[in-house]
Design an enzyme around this catalytic site. Structure first.
Site, short mmCIF file in Angstrom:
data_model
loop_
_atom_site.label_atom_id
_atom_site.label_comp_id
_atom_site.label_asym_id
_atom_site.label_seq_id
_atom_site.Cartn_x
_atom_site.Cartn_y
_atom_site.Cartn_z
N CYS A 2 -24.42 -16.58 -4.41
CA CYS A 2 -25.81 -16.25 -4.06
C CYS A 2 -25.87 -15.23 -2.92
O CYS A 2 -24.99 -15.18 -2.07
CB CYS A 2 -26.53 -17.49 -3.60
SG CYS A 2 -26.50 -18.81 -4.79
N ARG A 27 -21.26 -9.73 -5.78
CA ARG A 27 -20.89 -11.12 -5.54
C ARG A 27 -21.13 -12.00 -6.76
O ARG A 27 -20.66 -13.13 -6.80
CB ARG A 27 -21.67 -11.67 -4.36
CG ARG A 27 -21.49 -10.88 -3.09
CD ARG A 27 -22.42 -11.36 -2.02
NE ARG A 27 -22.09 -12.71 -1.62
CZ ARG A 27 -21.17 -13.02 -0.74
NH1 ARG A 27 -20.50 -12.05 -0.15
NH2 ARG A 27 -20.92 -14.26 -0.43
N TRP A 75 -26.67 -17.78 -8.04
CA TRP A 75 -25.57 -18.15 -8.93
C TRP A 75 -25.75 -19.65 -9.13
O TRP A 75 -25.58 -20.43 -8.20
CB TRP A 75 -24.24 -17.83 -8.27
CG TRP A 75 -23.05 -18.13 -9.12
CD1 TRP A 75 -22.49 -19.36 -9.37
CD2 TRP A 75 -22.26 -17.20 -9.85
NE1 TRP A 75 -21.43 -19.22 -10.20
CE2 TRP A 75 -21.25 -17.93 -10.52
CE3 TRP A 75 -22.30 -15.82 -10.01
CZ2 TRP A 75 -20.29 -17.32 -11.32
CZ3 TRP A 75 -21.35 -15.22 -10.81
CH2 TRP A 75 -20.35 -15.96 -11.45
N ASN A 99 -29.04 -20.11 0.54
CA ASN A 99 -27.66 -20.16 0.02
C ASN A 99 -27.02 -21.43 0.55
O ASN A 99 -27.28 -21.82 1.69
CB ASN A 99 -26.82 -18.99 0.55
CG ASN A 99 -27.20 -17.69 -0.10
OD1 ASN A 99 -27.98 -17.66 -1.05
ND2 ASN A 99 -26.65 -16.60 0.43
N GLY A 100 -26.12 -22.04 -0.24
CA GLY A 100 -25.42 -23.23 0.23
C GLY A 100 -25.87 -24.44 -0.54
O GLY A 100 -26.32 -24.34 -1.69
N GLU A 480 2.68 -17.30 -13.80
CA GLU A 480 1.56 -16.60 -13.15
C GLU A 480 2.05 -15.81 -11.92
O GLU A 480 1.63 -14.68 -11.69
CB GLU A 480 0.48 -17.62 -12.77
CG GLU A 480 -0.72 -17.07 -12.02
CD GLU A 480 -1.46 -15.94 -12.74
OE1 GLU A 480 -1.20 -15.68 -13.92
OE2 GLU A 480 -2.29 -15.30 -12.07
N LYS A 484 1.67 -11.81 -11.51
CA LYS A 484 1.01 -11.16 -10.36
C LYS A 484 1.91 -10.07 -9.79
O LYS A 484 1.47 -8.98 -9.50
CB LYS A 484 0.72 -12.18 -9.24
CG LYS A 484 -0.46 -13.10 -9.39
CD LYS A 484 -1.82 -12.50 -9.42
CE LYS A 484 -2.22 -11.99 -10.74
NZ LYS A 484 -2.62 -12.73 -11.83
N GLU A 487 2.25 -6.99 -12.06
CA GLU A 487 1.02 -6.19 -12.17
C GLU A 487 0.84 -5.25 -11.00
O GLU A 487 0.43 -4.10 -11.19
CB GLU A 487 -0.21 -7.12 -12.20
CG GLU A 487 -0.39 -7.86 -13.48
CD GLU A 487 -1.64 -8.72 -13.42
OE1 GLU A 487 -1.69 -9.65 -12.60
OE2 GLU A 487 -2.57 -8.44 -14.18
N HIS A 503 20.65 -21.58 -19.70
CA HIS A 503 20.82 -21.25 -21.12
C HIS A 503 20.79 -19.75 -21.36
O HIS A 503 20.52 -19.31 -22.48
CB HIS A 503 19.72 -21.94 -21.95
CG HIS A 503 19.82 -23.44 -21.86
ND1 HIS A 503 20.84 -24.16 -22.44
CD2 HIS A 503 19.04 -24.35 -21.21
CE1 HIS A 503 20.68 -25.45 -22.16
NE2 HIS A 503 19.59 -25.59 -21.42
N LYS A 599 -9.74 -4.26 -15.92
CA LYS A 599 -10.19 -5.61 -15.57
C LYS A 599 -10.61 -6.40 -16.80
O LYS A 599 -10.38 -7.59 -16.91
CB LYS A 599 -11.36 -5.50 -14.58
CG LYS A 599 -11.81 -6.84 -14.01
CD LYS A 599 -10.78 -7.44 -13.08
CE LYS A 599 -11.07 -8.87 -12.71
NZ LYS A 599 -9.88 -9.59 -12.24
C1 F6R Z 1 -3.97 -10.79 -14.83
C2 F6R Z 1 -5.21 -10.64 -15.55
C3 F6R Z 1 -5.13 -10.58 -17.04
C4 F6R Z 1 -6.28 -11.37 -17.65
C5 F6R Z 1 -6.31 -11.20 -19.16
C6 F6R Z 1 -7.38 -12.03 -19.82
O1 F6R Z 1 -4.15 -10.74 -13.46
O2 F6R Z 1 -6.26 -10.56 -14.99
O3 F6R Z 1 -3.92 -11.06 -17.49
O4 F6R Z 1 -6.14 -12.72 -17.31
O5 F6R Z 1 -6.51 -9.85 -19.48
O6 F6R Z 1 -8.62 -11.71 -19.29
P1 F6R Z 1 -9.83 -12.72 -19.36
O7 F6R Z 1 -9.49 -13.90 -18.54
O8 F6R Z 1 -11.00 -11.94 -18.86
O9 F6R Z 1 -9.99 -13.09 -20.81
#
Ligand code: F6R
Length: 604
Positions: A2, A27, A75, A99-100, A480, A484, A487, A503, A599
């Site tokens: 929010c 946000r 939100w 907010n909150g 994961e 990270k 990437e 293995h 993204k």
């Molecule tokens: C990694 C990352 C991607 C997404 C993937 C799926 O940091 O952001 O691996 O997780 O492209 O994206 P969503 O979750 O939007 O379906």
């Protein structure tokens, strides 16, 4: 999440409020509204969805002379994203934005309803304006009524209130949620929940402290602190750089988002836990009728959260669970049976491969559920049911807080299903609910932890690759961690189950092979430790992340002694995120926009 804006002055109040809300769009929100008081005339507008909808609604509304106005982007937490639940909320002659969370809203609401007050929304916020108007009847001045109201509220809040009973002023209160006031040489006053809406309008800002409340008009800024004493504002110069203001002083959005995890996880949990049960108002329990299996399908980081969930579903909800990479699943002519609940997980809700699998499941007549961060996204619209993760907009391309909230939702969903299926003793459900409440503090980044990781990151810039290793649910976390790092550092990294190294991959072990070992105290510690020892004996460079000291490691990052492996999971998650971040920064990469990545992946 929010956002709040407020304005007192002679300029075009409507435009100033709408512009301010636009600055807070990043946000995340699902509805918005404004209220403007010009003399005796109140006008208020609300709209669900994007700000263009609010702009459309206000297009014939003109503000020219002196006015006071407040605005809000919401939100949804208490109650769905509808116009009635959007802020500002109206009493008889006052409006409030907030907010909150008002923790004691249910008690206050009950009493007000008993006294004949009608509520229009499902929000906790609406009690503030009705409580204020109730106090107005018994107090000498509007400010006394407002002070009394603030005393009666429990919880976290940033509040702006405008009222016909003092039509030249805005009342404010801040406790636990951010709130700033800005001023300029034209004597205008601006409020906002972060710096960005004020940049370009104000030269100086005062950051309210928790417990501050008061009122502001063209000639006065009255602030009372939590002890009840009047105090002077402390104005400081406002930055002129919007982008850096949005980053709240962090170097990158990803860093900010790692630090934000504590707050967004608290939002994810908000209103969804009682002492003994997980409450998902958005789920009809009939969704689980006749279900014998759960199939989870996703890509990338979301796939890793799904893989984590599969351990929890089978262990606690005792339901058969399988996990699929969406881009594989869609072309392999899978067998889909109607006793399977098909669950897709996606931060964006738009990922093409995942969306396609959802369509396939729907066509095959399966019941479907999406765990998603974006309301009204394609997946949310298509699935039978949805749970929103409430992470707020994630700007860093490398996902951090979205993953954290996905795993949080999955843990909650496991307990929700476990209760439905009676597969876990009620005491154990209550114990795990108490643990869920501890996640926000487990993921708080401490200075000492961050400093340590910053320092040791310099040893991990070269070499011929990384293995992140873990067992059980720490294996998806290892995947994961490796993703990270890949990437944003462009270094080769793999996630591997600790027990699998012998293995094959152990053949790579030498001092130039970096192993990041996840060693939780409360899950298969001895077994995972032996796997690390095997690598250590072959001279691999090892960084152990654990609560228990490990003398065979080259580097050791100590997490706190948590009470449960799931809390260790969340703490280690932060460590691997920070490690990737710091390595990437040292390598001089663009952390927020790594090369070749987008993204939202809306192509196959
Ligand atoms: C990694 C990352 C991607 C997404 C993937 C799926 O940091 O952001 O691996 O997780 O492209 O994206 P969503 O979750 O939007 O379906």
């Amino acid at each position: 999440m929010c956002g709040i804006v407020g304005y007192i002055g002679n300029k075009n109040t409507k435009e100033i409020l709408l512009e301010g809300l636009k600055e807070l769009e990043y946000r995340g929100y699902d509805s918005a509204g404004i209220a403007v008081l010009q003399g005796e005339n109140f006008e208020s507008f609300k709209a669900v969805g994007k700000l263009v909808n609010l702009e459309e609604k206000t297009k014939n509304f003109v503000t020219q002379n002196f006015a006071v106005g407040i605005g809000h982007t919401r939100w949804a937490t208490h109650g769905k994203p509808t116009e009635l639940n959007a802020h500002p909320h109206l009493g008889e002659s006052s409006y409030v934005v907030h907010n909150g969370i008002i923790e004691n809203y249910a008690e206050l609401k009950k009493e007000l309803m008993r006294e004949g007050v009608t509520f229009l929304s499902q929000t906790d916020t609406e009690v503030i304006v009705h409580q204020f108007e109730k106090n107005l009847k018994t107090h000498a001045t509007p400010f006394e009524a407002f002070s009394q109201t603030i005393k009666e509220l429990k919880g976290a809040y940033a509040i702006l209130l405008v009222t016909k009973s003092k039509s030249d002023s805005i009342f404010f209160a801040k406790h636990g949620s951010p709130m700033i006031i800005g001023k300029n040489s034209e004597n205008e006053k601006y409020f906002a929940s972060s710096d960005t809406p004020l940049i370009g309008h104000c030269s100086d800002v005062n950051y309210f402290e928790d417990g501050d409340f008061g009122y502001v008009n063209l000639s006065e800024i009255v602030i009372v602190d939590k002890e009840g004493s009047k105090k002077q504002p402390h104005f400081s110069k406002l930055s002129t750089n919007k982008l850096s203001a949005q980053k709240d002083g962090f170097r990158f959005f990803m860093e900010k988002e790692i630090y934000e995890q504590s707050v967004v996880i608290a939002d994810t949990l908000m209103g969804r836990l009682s002492e003994s049960a997980v409450l998902f108002d958005e789920l009809d329990t009939s969704l689980f009728n006749g279900i014998n299996e759960i199939k989870l399908c996703a890509c990338g980081t979301s796939y890793h959260s799904a893989l984590s969930a599969s351990y929890l579903f089978e262990r606690y909800a005792k339901i058969k669970t399988s996990v699929e990479v969406a881009s594989e699943f869609r072309y392999r002519q899978p067998i889909m049976t109607k006793d399977t609940l098909f669950v897709v997980i996606s931060q964006s809700g738009e990922t093409a491969d995942t969306l396609e699998t959802l369509k396939m499941a729907k066509e095959a007549g399966l019941k479907t559920l999406v765990i998603c961060n974006v309301d009204n996204s394609s997946m949310v619209r298509l699935a039978d049911a949805s749970i929103l993760t409430r992470a707020g907009i994630e700007k860093g391309v490398a996902s951090t807080k979205a993953f954290a909230t996905q795993v949080t939702v999955f843990w909650m969903l496991t307990l929700f299903v476990a209760k439905l299926k009676n597969s876990l003793a009620s005491g154990e459900i209550a114990r795990q609910i108490a643990l869920l409440r501890e996640i926000p503090s487990s993921v708080k980044v401490t200075d000492s932890m961050h400093e340590k990781i910053k320092r040791l990151s310099k040893r991990y810039l070269h070499g011929h690759g990384f293995f992140f290793i873990g067992r059980d649910i720490f294996y998806p976390l290892a995947l994961e961690g490796a993703l990270k790092l890949k990437e944003i550092s462009y270094l080769h990294a793999e996630g591997y189950p600790s027990g699998e190294m012998k293995h094959g991959p152990i053949a790579l072990a030498d001092p130039e092979l970096f192993t990041i070992a996840l060693l939780p105290q409360y899950l298969l510690y001895e077994k995972a430790k032996s796997n690390v020892e095997e690598l250590s004996a072959r001279d691999s460079t090892i960084c152990v992340i654990s609560a228990i000291e490990f003398d065979k490691a080259d580097d050791f990052i100590q997490i706190s002694a948590c009470r449960d492996y799931m809390l260790e999971f969340f703490e280690m998650m932060v460590v691997v995120q920070l490690l990737s971040l710091e390595i990437s920064i040292r390598l001089g990469n663009d952390v927020d926009m790594p090369r070749n990545l987008a993204k939202s992946v809306t192509v196959e």
